[in-house]
Design an enzyme around this catalytic site. Structure first.
Site, PDB file in Angstrom:
ATOM      1  N   ALA A  62      63.885  17.335  61.943  1.00 44.39           N
ATOM      2  CA  ALA A  62      63.257  16.232  61.207  1.00 44.39           C
ATOM      3  C   ALA A  62      62.005  16.718  60.494  1.00 44.39           C
ATOM      4  CB  ALA A  62      62.887  15.121  62.182  1.00 44.39           C
ATOM      5  N   GLY A 108      66.044  17.999  65.363  1.00 41.78           N
ATOM      6  CA  GLY A 108      66.947  17.074  64.668  1.00 41.78           C
ATOM      7  C   GLY A 108      68.152  17.789  64.061  1.00 41.78           C
ATOM      8  N   GLU A 111      70.530  18.169  66.761  1.00 43.84           N
ATOM      9  CA  GLU A 111      71.082  16.836  67.047  1.00 43.84           C
ATOM     10  C   GLU A 111      72.172  16.493  66.031  1.00 43.84           C
ATOM     11  OE1 GLU A 111      66.966  15.220  67.230  1.00 43.84           O
ATOM     12  OE2 GLU A 111      67.685  14.154  68.995  1.00 43.84           O
ATOM     13  N   GLU A 131      61.170  19.357  70.584  1.00 44.76           N
ATOM     14  CA  GLU A 131      60.377  18.135  70.406  1.00 44.76           C
ATOM     15  C   GLU A 131      59.268  18.029  71.448  1.00 44.76           C
ATOM     16  OE1 GLU A 131      63.574  18.393  69.974  1.00 44.76           O
ATOM     17  OE2 GLU A 131      64.309  17.056  68.400  1.00 44.76           O
TER      18      GLU A 131
HETATM   19  C1  3H9 Z   1      62.593  16.468  65.367  1.00 42.82           C
HETATM   20  O1  3H9 Z   1      63.481  17.062  64.828  1.00 42.82           O
HETATM   21  C2  3H9 Z   1      62.679  15.117  65.995  1.00 42.82           C
HETATM   22  C3  3H9 Z   1      64.024  14.540  66.019  1.00 42.82           C
HETATM   23  O2  3H9 Z   1      64.426  14.388  67.369  1.00 42.82           O
HETATM   24  C4  3H9 Z   1      64.077  13.221  65.298  1.00 42.82           C
HETATM   25  C5  3H9 Z   1      63.137  12.185  65.788  1.00 42.82           C
HETATM   26  C6  3H9 Z   1      63.296  10.858  65.172  1.00 42.82           C
HETATM   27  N1  3H9 Z   1      58.993  19.510  59.104  1.00 42.82           N
HETATM   28  O3  3H9 Z   1      56.410  27.798  60.282  1.00 42.82           O
HETATM   29  P1  3H9 Z   1      56.547  28.265  58.889  1.00 42.82           P
HETATM   30  C7  3H9 Z   1      57.210  23.796  57.000  1.00 42.82           C
HETATM   31  S1  3H9 Z   1      61.029  17.053  65.442  1.00 42.82           S
HETATM   32  C8  3H9 Z   1      58.191  19.672  58.042  1.00 42.82           C
HETATM   33  O4  3H9 Z   1      55.340  28.762  58.201  1.00 42.82           O
HETATM   34  P2  3H9 Z   1      58.369  30.306  59.818  1.00 42.82           P
HETATM   35  C9  3H9 Z   1      55.887  24.400  57.430  1.00 42.82           C
HETATM   36  O5  3H9 Z   1      54.887  23.420  57.503  1.00 42.82           O
HETATM   37  C10 3H9 Z   1      61.082  18.550  64.545  1.00 42.82           C
HETATM   38  N2  3H9 Z   1      57.780  20.880  57.618  1.00 42.82           N
HETATM   39  O6  3H9 Z   1      57.731  29.344  58.735  1.00 42.82           O
HETATM   40  C11 3H9 Z   1      55.655  25.406  56.326  1.00 42.82           C
HETATM   41  O7  3H9 Z   1      55.199  24.699  55.208  1.00 42.82           O
HETATM   42  P3  3H9 Z   1      54.143  25.338  54.200  1.00 42.82           P
HETATM   43  C12 3H9 Z   1      61.508  19.634  65.433  1.00 42.82           C
HETATM   44  C13 3H9 Z   1      58.202  21.941  58.296  1.00 42.82           C
HETATM   45  O8  3H9 Z   1      59.437  31.031  59.110  1.00 42.82           O
HETATM   46  C14 3H9 Z   1      57.059  25.887  55.993  1.00 42.82           C
HETATM   47  O9  3H9 Z   1      57.949  24.875  56.463  1.00 42.82           O
HETATM   48  N3  3H9 Z   1      61.360  20.883  64.704  1.00 42.82           N
HETATM   49  C15 3H9 Z   1      59.013  21.833  59.413  1.00 42.82           C
HETATM   50  O10 3H9 Z   1      57.302  31.067  60.518  1.00 42.82           O
HETATM   51  C16 3H9 Z   1      57.426  27.186  56.668  1.00 42.82           C
HETATM   52  O11 3H9 Z   1      57.175  27.058  58.061  1.00 42.82           O
HETATM   53  C17 3H9 Z   1      60.364  21.724  64.947  1.00 42.82           C
HETATM   54  O12 3H9 Z   1      59.525  21.522  65.779  1.00 42.82           O
HETATM   55  C18 3H9 Z   1      59.429  20.551  59.814  1.00 42.82           C
HETATM   56  N4  3H9 Z   1      60.249  20.361  60.855  1.00 42.82           N
HETATM   57  O13 3H9 Z   1      58.999  29.346  60.919  1.00 42.82           O
HETATM   58  C19 3H9 Z   1      60.399  22.965  64.085  1.00 42.82           C
HETATM   59  N5  3H9 Z   1      59.250  23.073  59.911  1.00 42.82           N
HETATM   60  O14 3H9 Z   1      54.831  26.527  53.611  1.00 42.82           O
HETATM   61  C20 3H9 Z   1      59.043  23.313  63.612  1.00 42.82           C
HETATM   62  C21 3H9 Z   1      58.601  23.920  59.103  1.00 42.82           C
HETATM   63  O15 3H9 Z   1      53.878  24.242  53.260  1.00 42.82           O
HETATM   64  N6  3H9 Z   1      59.065  24.471  62.728  1.00 42.82           N
HETATM   65  N7  3H9 Z   1      57.965  23.247  58.123  1.00 42.82           N
HETATM   66  O16 3H9 Z   1      52.987  25.706  55.078  1.00 42.82           O
HETATM   67  C22 3H9 Z   1      59.136  25.726  63.187  1.00 42.82           C
HETATM   68  O17 3H9 Z   1      59.266  25.985  64.364  1.00 42.82           O
HETATM   69  C23 3H9 Z   1      58.993  26.818  62.171  1.00 42.82           C
HETATM   70  O18 3H9 Z   1      58.419  26.273  61.026  1.00 42.82           O
HETATM   71  C24 3H9 Z   1      60.325  27.512  61.780  1.00 42.82           C
HETATM   72  C25 3H9 Z   1      60.039  28.479  60.584  1.00 42.82           C
HETATM   73  C26 3H9 Z   1      60.834  28.315  62.959  1.00 42.82           C
HETATM   74  C27 3H9 Z   1      61.345  26.519  61.327  1.00 42.82           C
END
Ligand code: 3H9
Length: 742
Positions: A62, A108, A111, A131
């Site tokens: 998400a 998500g 999911e 999450e």
């Molecule tokens: C969820 O899914 C809840 C569900 O159950 C539904 C509930 C209703 N959203 O980290 P990076 C952006 S909760 C928005 O530098 P990497 C990040 O801000 C979600 N933005 O790269 C950055 O932006 P910017 C569960 C996101 O290669 C850019 O993408 N998911 C999201 O080192 C690059 O990110 C998580 O907790 C996001 N979900 O790592 C995953 N993810 O360039 C959280 C990333 O503008 N994310 N961005 O600064 C991560 O763990 C890492 O970002 C990931 C990539 C491994 C994906």
């Protein structure tokens, strides 16, 4: 703008997520998904649906930005419901659906994949439900479908730990149906899907009706198409109950603010004991409860703040040319040049920094004037990496490549070709100045000189350098290979491309840089030294050491201040404070207890005793009568009668001392933003992330409240608690804002 590309390929509808950088799922994506599913259902040219993204990344789940807009509990319930309904539409599709996933499949996104009828991944795929790390529960059916696919115990492990599982584990658990060994993931997934199409026992309305009946009666129908109807992994209710109870017991004693873990357990329980639908409803309200708390808001704030720091404003776009060992391209340009990094000093900091560099895949030259020291350092790095190999966290080939990139030497000539030299010698002005001058004399005039000083002003270290504008601070934290934060110290007069390059280098190490102005102690030590001193004031006044440590662990620090300083060395505290209290007389003297312990050689774990006593080779804290005796003597000398100190006073003095100093740092403009200060505290000191960092915590308490507490403490204990002008100003504006918005 389209976020999902719809195409038809050999009788299949292919839905490809295409929303860079990470295919985060927004409400608009879900709407498009619904439209694509409808189109696929009516598409006479296709018999099945394949949902995929790129060959290197599926989706980060998400869009977390969505959560920042949640204002009410109804908003939260609605968001969760919209996700659940979108994924239910996949599961209910009359045509079979396969998810073909690669790279990261997170939250998500997993999911979504679990709502598909089949899942195929590549060998390098990593799947997670993180999450809980955002202090929320999965809100899109994850607490319901995961146990049905993999069983209750493994599901709870993933949901409560938030860690990644790889393709092999996912296959063993039943989370995916196949791992595609070839190059063409889409073809692999399409093959699997085609083998199911036309199987009337799986997808005909009668078959689904049958599956529903069997699922209601808790009877196993195999094979089954809908995840929500699966009961085969839930066959032993007693074992499920035991797993739930055990998980719940494991959560006891955690911070009260973190409600998500226990809600996750209850969501799973509800789905098992009542129904899948009741479980989904539980997820929605649990999500709203989490979003109403400060823990989720603070972790989400830190998620974005940390990433924002990666785009730190150094005043120039110049990037540091980085090509990793093995030629792998990286994020920081295509210069085709490999920077040569050198580290001077084979003590614990130099060794840790050199290890951080090789672990990032960059070559490094480590020098020390004592050949045995460099040899020991090399051995320590090899042993630390070898440990990772035995834990399965590093391949033997990577270990070999990393060690191949490490050159250990003891002559200055070895660093002559370096582009960036990091000095990590003893924290002494004269020693550091001499080393920096010697390094400058052998390197190219364009090389960057960095110092790992933790306290000394860079202006002092720049004295006598021919090119002071090439000097920057790179303050690593111990252990340098593991700690995620590096302070980049910018002194006035430093060339902006030097600061930009140092910052890019930190990012190349996959660490977070925080840009800090040049004043003694920089940011983290500027707050932490006064915090440690306050702990010793409390100890000297009569508080028990354990009570001081427990107060801060209860607040959420992984370790109390006295345990931590015993590890770092009480002598180091005394040395560091000598620099800081000269620069900031307002901090007041070092408590007599510190000098008394150092005089007796009770400097911490390295001496077998400090505040606590330690048995050889062990880290358990034992009562230390010698410390008590030292404290008694100090009290007698200073005419102090020990008193009982309440836990509230301990907490308030320790936290307020940090908060007081944080606002001074902001007032002096040493860090660019409040959020930078917050991220630095969380990553550099273990400040509890669910509190958002020191400034965010103060804001959550109310700045007027913080100001009031500081004024009261200053009245009683002196100038060290006196609030700065900026805090007064901010508190006034906050009050003003309250009046105008209220
Ligand atoms: C969820 O899914 C809840 C569900 O159950 C539904 C509930 C209703 N959203 O980290 P990076 C952006 S909760 C928005 O530098 P990497 C990040 O801000 C979600 N933005 O790269 C950055 O932006 P910017 C569960 C996101 O290669 C850019 O993408 N998911 C999201 O080192 C690059 O990110 C998580 O907790 C996001 N979900 O790592 C995953 N993810 O360039 C959280 C990333 O503008 N994310 N961005 O600064 C991560 O763990 C890492 O970002 C990931 C990539 C491994 C994906």
């Amino acid at each position: 703008m389209s976020r999902i590309d719809y195409s038809v390929s050999e009788g299949l509808s292919v839905l490809r997520l295409d929303d860079p950088p990470v295919n985060a799922l927004t409400l608009a994506t879900l709407e498009e998904l619904a439209a694509c599913l409808e189109r696929a259902a009516g598409d006479a040219d296709t018999d099945g649906i394949l949902i995929t993204a790129s060959s290197s990344h599926f989706s980060a789940g998400a869009d977390i930005a969505l959560f920042r807009d949640i204002k009410t509990s109804q908003d939260a319930v609605r968001i969760s419901r919209v996700f659940q309904e979108a994924f239910a539409a996949i599961e209910d599709s009359p045509k079979p659906v396969v998810a073909a996933v690669a790279g990261k499949v997170i939250g998500g996104a997993l999911e979504l994949a679990m709502a598909c009828h089949y899942r195929v991944c590549t060998p390098g795929t990593l799947l997670a439900m993180p999450e809980v790390k955002l202090a929320i529960n999965p809100g899109a059916g994850g607490t319901q479908r995961l146990p049905r696919l993999v069983g209750v115990e493994p599901a709870l492990k993933m949901l409560l730990g938030g860690g990644m599982v790889d393709a092999r584990q996912a296959m063993e658990m039943g989370l995916v149906d196949a791992v595609c060994e070839g190059d063409d993931l889409t073809a692999c997934a399409a093959d699997l899907l085609r083998s199911k199409i036309g199987d009337a026992t799986l997808f005909s309305p009668d078959a689904v009706h049958d599956q529903e009946r069997l699922s209601r009666e808790n009877r196993v129908a195999s094979p089954i198409s809908r995840t929500r109807l699966r009961v085969d992994k839930l066959a032993d209710p007693a074992a499920n109950e035991t797993a739930l109870d055990q998980a719940k017991r494991g959560l006891a004693g955690g911070p009260a603010e973190l409600i998500a873990p226990s809600l996750i357990v209850e969501a799973v329980r509800t789905g098992l004991n009542e129904s899948f639908e009741a479980g989904l409803r539980f997820e929605q309200t649990a999500f709203a409860q989490c979003m109403a708390g400060t823990a989720a808001r603070n972790r989400i704030y830190l998620f974005f703040a940390t990433r924002e720091m990666g785009r730190i404003n150094t005043g120039t776009d110049t990037e540091f040319p980085v090509t990793r060992v093995g030629g792998k391209k990286d994020l920081y340009g295509e210069f085709g040049v490999s920077p040569r990094i050198a580290v001077i000093g084979a003590g614990s900091m130099g060794t840790g920094i050199a290890q951080a560099v090789v672990m990032a895949g960059l070559p490094v030259v480590l020098i020390d004037k004592a050949p045995p020291a460099v040899a020991r350092s090399r051995e320590r790095i090899a042993a630390s990496l070898q440990k990772r190999v035995s834990q399965g966290r590093l391949s033997p080939q990577r270990l070999e490549a990393m060690m191949g990139g490490l050159t250990a030497a003891s002559d200055w000539e070895a660093i002559a070709q370096a582009d960036l030299v990091i000095e990590a010698v003893f924290e002494d002005v004269a020693v550091k100045q001499a080393v920096l001058r010697s390094a400058e004399a052998v390197v190219d005039p364009r090389a960057i000189l960095a110092t790992n000083t933790s306290t000394i002003s860079l202006d002092v270290l720049a004295e006598g350098l021919a090119r002071p504008e090439r000097l920057v601070g790179l303050h690593f934290f111990n252990p340098a290979h593991a700690m995620p934060l590096v302070e980049v110290i910018r002194r006035r007069g430093a060339a902006s491309e030097v600061v930009a390059a140092a910052t890019a280098f930190v990012k190349a190490l996959r660490k977070t840089p925080v840009l800090v102005g040049n004043r003694e102690g920089f940011f983290v030590n500027r707050l932490m030294i006064p915090y440690f001193k306050e702990a010793f004031w409390l100890l000297q006044e009569g508080a028990e050491a354990e009570a001081i440590d427990e107060a801060m662990c209860g607040f959420g620090f992984p370790m109390g201040p006295l345990t931590l300083i015993d590890m770092a060395g009480i002598d180091i505290l005394a040395d560091t404070d000598a620099v800081l209290s000269r620069a900031f007389p307002r901090h007041g003297p070092l408590p007599g207890a510190v000098a008394a312990l150092v005089e007796r050689g009770l400097v911490g774990q390295k001496a077998g005793a400090g505040v606590y006593r330690y048995e050889k080779g062990r880290h358990d804290r034992l009562d230390n009568p010698a410390c008590r005796e030292a404290l008694d003597q100090v009290r007698r000398r200073e005419g102090l009668a020990p008193r009982a100190v309440a836990a509230e006073e301990i907490l308030s003095r320790l936290v307020m001392r940090m908060a007081c100093e944080a606002f001074y740092v902001l007032d002096e403009g040493l860090v660019e933003r409040e959020s930078h200060a917050d991220v630095a505290m969380v990553l550099g000191t273990g400040f509890p992330d669910f509190r958002g960092g020191i400034v965010k915590y103060a804001r959550d308490l109310g700045l007027a409240n913080v100001l009031g507490q500081l004024e009261a403490l200053a009245g009683r204990l002196g100038e060290r608690f006196a609030p700065c002008e900026l805090l007064r100003e901010m508190a006034k504006n906050e009050r003003h804002a309250d009046v105008t918005t209220g």
